[in-house]
Design a protein around this motif. Structure first.
Motif, PDB file in Angstrom:
ATOM      1  N   PHE A 219      13.201 -15.242 -23.997  1.00  0.00           N
ATOM      2  CA  PHE A 219      12.485 -16.349 -24.633  1.00  0.00           C
ATOM      3  C   PHE A 219      11.015 -15.981 -24.860  1.00  0.00           C
ATOM      4  O   PHE A 219      10.381 -16.484 -25.784  1.00  0.00           O
ATOM      5  CB  PHE A 219      12.594 -17.618 -23.792  1.00  0.00           C
ATOM      6  N   LYS A 220      10.514 -15.081 -24.047  1.00  0.00           N
ATOM      7  CA  LYS A 220       9.143 -14.617 -24.245  1.00  0.00           C
ATOM      8  C   LYS A 220       9.032 -13.881 -25.573  1.00  0.00           C
ATOM      9  O   LYS A 220       8.105 -14.105 -26.352  1.00  0.00           O
ATOM     10  CB  LYS A 220       8.720 -13.707 -23.097  1.00  0.00           C
ATOM     11  N   ASN A 221      10.007 -12.995 -25.849  1.00  0.00           N
ATOM     12  CA  ASN A 221      10.000 -12.260 -27.112  1.00  0.00           C
ATOM     13  C   ASN A 221      10.274 -13.180 -28.292  1.00  0.00           C
ATOM     14  O   ASN A 221       9.764 -12.967 -29.394  1.00  0.00           O
ATOM     15  CB  ASN A 221      11.043 -11.141 -27.079  1.00  0.00           C
ATOM     16  N   LEU A 222      11.093 -14.202 -28.055  1.00  0.00           N
ATOM     17  CA  LEU A 222      11.475 -15.104 -29.141  1.00  0.00           C
ATOM     18  C   LEU A 222      10.302 -15.957 -29.607  1.00  0.00           C
ATOM     19  O   LEU A 222      10.126 -16.187 -30.805  1.00  0.00           O
ATOM     20  CB  LEU A 222      12.631 -16.004 -28.677  1.00  0.00           C
ATOM     21  N   PHE A 223       9.490 -16.439 -28.674  1.00  0.00           N
ATOM     22  CA  PHE A 223       8.438 -17.397 -29.018  1.00  0.00           C
ATOM     23  C   PHE A 223       7.022 -16.813 -29.038  1.00  0.00           C
ATOM     24  O   PHE A 223       6.081 -17.524 -29.371  1.00  0.00           O
ATOM     25  CB  PHE A 223       8.473 -18.575 -28.036  1.00  0.00           C
ATOM     26  N   THR A 224       6.872 -15.539 -28.697  1.00  0.00           N
ATOM     27  CA  THR A 224       5.517 -14.981 -28.616  1.00  0.00           C
ATOM     28  C   THR A 224       5.263 -13.843 -29.598  1.00  0.00           C
ATOM     29  O   THR A 224       4.207 -13.220 -29.547  1.00  0.00           O
ATOM     30  CB  THR A 224       5.221 -14.471 -27.184  1.00  0.00           C
ATOM     31  N   ARG A 225       6.201 -13.592 -30.514  1.00  0.00           N
ATOM     32  CA  ARG A 225       6.003 -12.521 -31.498  1.00  0.00           C
ATOM     33  C   ARG A 225       5.545 -13.127 -32.822  1.00  0.00           C
ATOM     34  O   ARG A 225       6.309 -13.844 -33.477  1.00  0.00           O
ATOM     35  CB  ARG A 225       7.286 -11.714 -31.683  1.00  0.00           C
ATOM     36  N   PRO A 226       4.315 -12.868 -33.257  1.00  0.00           N
ATOM     37  CA  PRO A 226       3.783 -13.466 -34.491  1.00  0.00           C
ATOM     38  C   PRO A 226       4.625 -13.182 -35.716  1.00  0.00           C
ATOM     39  O   PRO A 226       4.732 -14.033 -36.608  1.00  0.00           O
ATOM     40  CB  PRO A 226       2.388 -12.825 -34.610  1.00  0.00           C
ATOM     41  N   PHE A 292      15.403 -18.280 -34.259  1.00  0.00           N
ATOM     42  CA  PHE A 292      14.186 -19.074 -34.368  1.00  0.00           C
ATOM     43  C   PHE A 292      14.222 -19.948 -35.618  1.00  0.00           C
ATOM     44  O   PHE A 292      13.894 -21.138 -35.571  1.00  0.00           O
ATOM     45  CB  PHE A 292      12.969 -18.140 -34.401  1.00  0.00           C
ATOM     46  N   SER A 293      14.624 -19.369 -36.745  1.00  0.00           N
ATOM     47  CA  SER A 293      14.658 -20.140 -37.995  1.00  0.00           C
ATOM     48  C   SER A 293      15.727 -21.231 -37.929  1.00  0.00           C
ATOM     49  O   SER A 293      15.541 -22.324 -38.472  1.00  0.00           O
ATOM     50  CB  SER A 293      14.915 -19.219 -39.190  1.00  0.00           C
ATOM     51  N   THR A 294      16.846 -20.951 -37.260  1.00  0.00           N
ATOM     52  CA  THR A 294      17.902 -21.950 -37.121  1.00  0.00           C
ATOM     53  C   THR A 294      17.438 -23.119 -36.265  1.00  0.00           C
ATOM     54  O   THR A 294      17.703 -24.283 -36.571  1.00  0.00           O
ATOM     55  CB  THR A 294      19.172 -21.322 -36.515  1.00  0.00           C
ATOM     56  N   LEU A 295      16.718 -22.825 -35.196  1.00  0.00           N
ATOM     57  CA  LEU A 295      16.228 -23.881 -34.311  1.00  0.00           C
ATOM     58  C   LEU A 295      15.186 -24.758 -35.001  1.00  0.00           C
ATOM     59  O   LEU A 295      15.145 -25.970 -34.797  1.00  0.00           O
ATOM     60  CB  LEU A 295      15.631 -23.268 -33.042  1.00  0.00           C
TER      61      LEU A 295
END
Length: 308
Positions: A219-226, A292-295
């Motif tokens: 989840f860190k990689n999912l939400f913290t990559r610009p 990410f785009s689906t959510l």
């Protein structure tokens, strides 16, 4: 009304992610199995979805002409937007992030995710199901060429054979004769029911695969990559607005324009993840973009519908 219908159907679709997430956390399913599940989705369910869409319509030359036009328009829009991104990012193409940005910002989940949404929003326009299938066809011309190249960084996958011989084309080869000659009324009910059941499996199976993948990502990689935020902003906001502005002033039917907007606003194509799984290339980044785009499309797609 459109906002509520879009929101409820997007949320309903997202609910299917939950069982995949749960069974993966329970160790009843593993990411190692996803390549097989993806193959079932791409090579069995997707062609049946296309065949089922065409079985819902009676043939008319006008309707066929609209579908041909929809194919041409969506293909051109995708190529133009992808070309713009390529020209901007071409000097950085050695970095896989920019290759994924090029395809992730354009290629959308127009079949597995977009079809049930557009069908719910335009229930009195059965042709929109075929528009979704036609969009899948135009998209797959790019998926099996530019898409695979961006995933693998290998030009050997960019072949005419890959464009012609793929699951979507197979589905269309079966569907078009059935559509042209009105064969549906001569087919055994058990056969049409089987095709419809496999077609209906596409969205739940696609979301279950995403749920399993979600359970395995950081989840860190999912939400913290610009870069993921950038890709999703382009896919969920910029690209659909670009597509809608390109057609909104043209003398086209409302269902045509609405389908362009809704389908273009679908999240990143799950087939990107499916192809990444099968080629064992850039799986994590592809998965993160799709997830990410689906959510987040639950917030963007209903708002875009307000433009109609």
């Amino acid at each position: 009304m459109g906002f509520t219908v879009a929101l409820s159907n997007v949320l309903l679709t997202l609910i299917f992610i939950v069982p995949g997430f749960i069974i993966c956390k329970m160790k009843k399913a593993m990411a190692d199995h996803l390549s097989t599940m993806s193959a079932v989705l791409v090579y069995i369910c997707a062609p049946c979805m296309i065949v089922n869409s065409f079985l819902q319509l009676d043939f008319t030359w006008g309707g066929f002409g609209q579908m041909a036009l929809f194919f041409a328009v969506t293909l051109v829009l995708q190529i133009v937007f992808m070309l713009i991104l390529y020209l901007i990012c071409r000097k950085k193409y050695a970095d896989s992030r920019y290759r994924i940005l090029t395809i992730g910002s354009v290629l959308g989940n127009v079949g597995f995710f977009g079809l049930p949404i557009v069908k719910a929003l335009l229930p009195n326009n059965p042709e929109v199901m075929c528009y979704s299938s036609v969009y899948v066809l135009s998209m797959n011309v790019l998926v099996f060429t530019m898409g695979v190249f961006c995933l693998t960084n290998d030009k050997k996958f960019m072949t005419v054979k890959a464009v012609v011989f793929n699951p979507t084309t197979l589905g269309l080869v079966i569907a078009l004769p059935l559509y042209f000659f009105g064969v549906k009324r001569y087919l055994p009910e058990i056969m049409t029911n089987a095709v419809q059941l496999l077609s209906n499996m596409t969205t739940p199976l696609c979301m279950i695969i995403l749920g399993i993948r979600l359970a395995t990502v950081s989840f860190k990689n999912l939400f913290t990559r610009p870069v993921i935020y950038l890709i999703c902003a382009l896919k969920l906001i910029v690209y659909p607005l670009f597509c809608y502005l390109a057609v909104c002033f043209l003398p086209l039917a409302f269902s045509f324009k609405a389908s362009i907007l809704i389908l273009s606003a679908a999240p990143c194509a799950s087939v990107i993840l499916s192809m990444a799984e099968m080629h064992h290339a850039e799986t994590e980044l592809a998965a993160n973009c799709v997830l990410f785009s689906t959510l987040f499309c639950f917030a963007t797609l209903p708002v875009l519908v307000l433009l109609l």
